[in-house]
Design an enzyme around this catalytic site. Structure first.
Site, short mmCIF file in Angstrom:
data_model
loop_
_atom_site.label_atom_id
_atom_site.label_comp_id
_atom_site.label_asym_id
_atom_site.label_seq_id
_atom_site.Cartn_x
_atom_site.Cartn_y
_atom_site.Cartn_z
N MET A 31 3.36 13.00 4.64
CA MET A 31 1.93 12.67 4.72
C MET A 31 1.76 11.32 5.42
O MET A 31 0.75 10.65 5.27
CB MET A 31 1.30 12.65 3.33
CG MET A 31 1.34 14.03 2.67
SD MET A 31 0.09 14.27 1.42
CE MET A 31 0.49 13.01 0.25
N ALA A 33 2.50 7.26 6.52
CA ALA A 33 2.84 5.98 5.86
C ALA A 33 4.36 5.95 5.65
O ALA A 33 4.85 5.70 4.55
CB ALA A 33 2.08 5.80 4.56
N LEU A 34 5.06 6.20 6.72
CA LEU A 34 6.51 6.43 6.64
C LEU A 34 7.25 5.15 6.25
O LEU A 34 6.89 4.05 6.65
CB LEU A 34 7.04 6.94 7.98
CG LEU A 34 6.39 8.21 8.50
CD1 LEU A 34 7.05 8.64 9.81
CD2 LEU A 34 6.46 9.36 7.49
N HIS A 35 8.29 5.32 5.44
CA HIS A 35 9.12 4.21 5.00
C HIS A 35 10.58 4.62 5.09
O HIS A 35 10.91 5.72 5.57
CB HIS A 35 8.73 3.76 3.59
CG HIS A 35 8.65 4.89 2.62
ND1 HIS A 35 9.75 5.62 2.24
CD2 HIS A 35 7.59 5.44 1.96
CE1 HIS A 35 9.38 6.56 1.38
NE2 HIS A 35 8.08 6.49 1.21
N GLY A 37 12.56 5.74 2.98
CA GLY A 37 12.87 7.02 2.33
C GLY A 37 12.67 8.18 3.32
O GLY A 37 13.53 9.06 3.45
N HIS A 38 11.54 8.15 4.06
CA HIS A 38 11.34 9.18 5.09
C HIS A 38 12.40 9.05 6.18
O HIS A 38 12.90 10.06 6.69
CB HIS A 38 9.96 9.02 5.73
CG HIS A 38 8.81 9.21 4.80
ND1 HIS A 38 8.01 8.17 4.38
CD2 HIS A 38 8.32 10.32 4.19
CE1 HIS A 38 7.07 8.62 3.57
NE2 HIS A 38 7.24 9.92 3.42
N ASP A 151 10.57 13.06 -5.28
CA ASP A 151 9.56 14.01 -5.76
C ASP A 151 10.29 15.24 -6.28
O ASP A 151 10.27 16.31 -5.68
CB ASP A 151 8.60 14.36 -4.62
CG ASP A 151 7.86 13.14 -4.12
OD1 ASP A 151 7.22 12.46 -4.94
OD2 ASP A 151 7.94 12.83 -2.93
N LEU A 185 11.40 3.95 -3.21
CA LEU A 185 10.47 3.77 -2.10
C LEU A 185 9.39 4.85 -2.16
O LEU A 185 9.67 6.01 -2.45
CB LEU A 185 11.19 3.85 -0.76
CG LEU A 185 12.22 2.77 -0.46
CD1 LEU A 185 12.52 2.74 1.04
CD2 LEU A 185 11.75 1.40 -0.90
O1 PAF Z 1 5.82 14.81 -0.21
C1 PAF Z 1 4.84 14.82 0.57
O2 PAF Z 1 4.65 13.90 1.37
C2 PAF Z 1 3.85 15.97 0.53
O3 PAF Z 1 3.66 16.42 -0.77
C3 PAF Z 1 4.21 17.12 1.47
C4 PAF Z 1 5.53 17.78 1.09
C5 PAF Z 1 4.32 16.61 2.90
C6 PAF Z 1 3.13 18.20 1.44
O4 PAF Z 1 1.89 17.68 1.81
#
Ligand code: PAF
Length: 282
Positions: A31, A33-35, A37-38, A151, A185
């Site tokens: 979604m 706002a990458l950090h 962790g992404h 998550d 994060l």
């Molecule tokens: O983990 C997230 O950022 C969101 O829940 C996802 C998997 C992109 C679905 O909108």
């Protein structure tokens, strides 16, 4: 090849199709706002796939509180720069109208996996996640799809979604990235003021304390929960929403720790809700 920013479903489909002969396609749904962790998801995808697609879409149907959707950080330019620096091939950043041209008539319903942990406090959240993730799978047609273990409930739901609906993608769970003081994060961390940031690792301390207690022989979940709550300082800005110990596959609460379990919690720090979890006994 330079990064390509794509906004429509048709365009993404055709660009993925033209790259498919080069090898595996990897999808990292986000979604924004990458950090870091992404970044770890993207790096993993980069090492395993010929084409890496990052989707950036703040999915309105998974927010149970309108103010949370409104406050969710959005930073497409910065995110795109990070993706470029990590060698991402395609950033898919659709509008809400592109993803939801009409109100949905069909949604994915999530059963028992959403009964506890976050699902208990965020009605409809996992249905919204599963629905958009299924759409993203259909759109990107990726061979592998990357999700963070932070998550944990989402990861369990997505794994089950893929098996229940025979989606031809392999789910790769990637370990949580933490700050040096243990805080997991999260895009939501940027909402914390300095004082809240200082308090925020309390949830990690609780999880870590429980992990150590299990290693030392404690098996009673009631005792472990009490121990966890003692790690949360008495401060009006902190509120432990839940702390649960569950089976790692069906996410149902257990009374005693006799095998692998997941300890997970949600902590309000001021007006920001943070989640975290650890695997125990694996
Ligand atoms: O983990 C997230 O950022 C969101 O829940 C996802 C998997 C992109 C679905 O909108």
């Amino acid at each position: 090849m330079p990064l390509e920013l794509v906004e429509t479903i048709a365009d993404l489909r055709s660009r993925v199709a033209s790259r498919r002969p080069a090898g595996l396609v990897g999808l990292v749904p986000t979604m924004g706002a990458l950090h870091e962790g992404h970044a770890s998801l993207i790096r993993r995808a980069r090492t395993e796939c010929a084409t890496v697609v990052v989707s950036i879409f703040v999915n309105p149907i998974q927010f149970d509180r309108p103010e949370d959707l409104e406050r969710y950080p959005r930073s497409l330019d910065v995110d795109t720069d990070l993706c470029r620096s990590l060698g991402v091939d395609l950033v898919f950043a659709p509008t809400v109208a592109e993803m939801y041209p009409a109100a949905l008539e069909c949604r994915v319903e999530v059963g028992r996996l959403a009964d506890h942990l976050c699902g208990r406090y965020r009605p409809g959240h996992f249905s919204g996640v599963a629905t958009v993730v299924l759409k993203l799978f259909q759109i990107a047609q990726a061979d592998r799809s990357y999700f963070g273990q932070k998550d944990g409930q989402q990861l369990a739901v997505v794994r089950r979604l893929v098996s229940d609906f025979n989606v031809p993608t392999t789910i790769v769970g990637v370990p949580t990235v933490r700050e040096p003081d243990g805080l997991a994060l999260s895009s939501r961390n940027q909402r914390l003021n300095p004082e809240e940031r200082r308090l925020a690792p309390a949830l990690f301390h609780a999880l870590h304390g429980v992990q150590a207690a299990v290693a030392a022989g404690t098996t009673s979940v009631d005792d472990l929960k009490q121990l966890a709550s003692r790690h949360i300082p008495a401060d009006s800005r902190l509120r432990l929403e839940y702390f649960e110990i569950v089976d790692p596959v069906d996410l149902q609460p257990v009374a005693r720790v006799t095998g692998p379990v997941v300890a997970a919690g949600a902590l309000w720090v001021g007006t920001t809700r943070l989640i975290d979890n650890v695997m125990i006994g694996v």
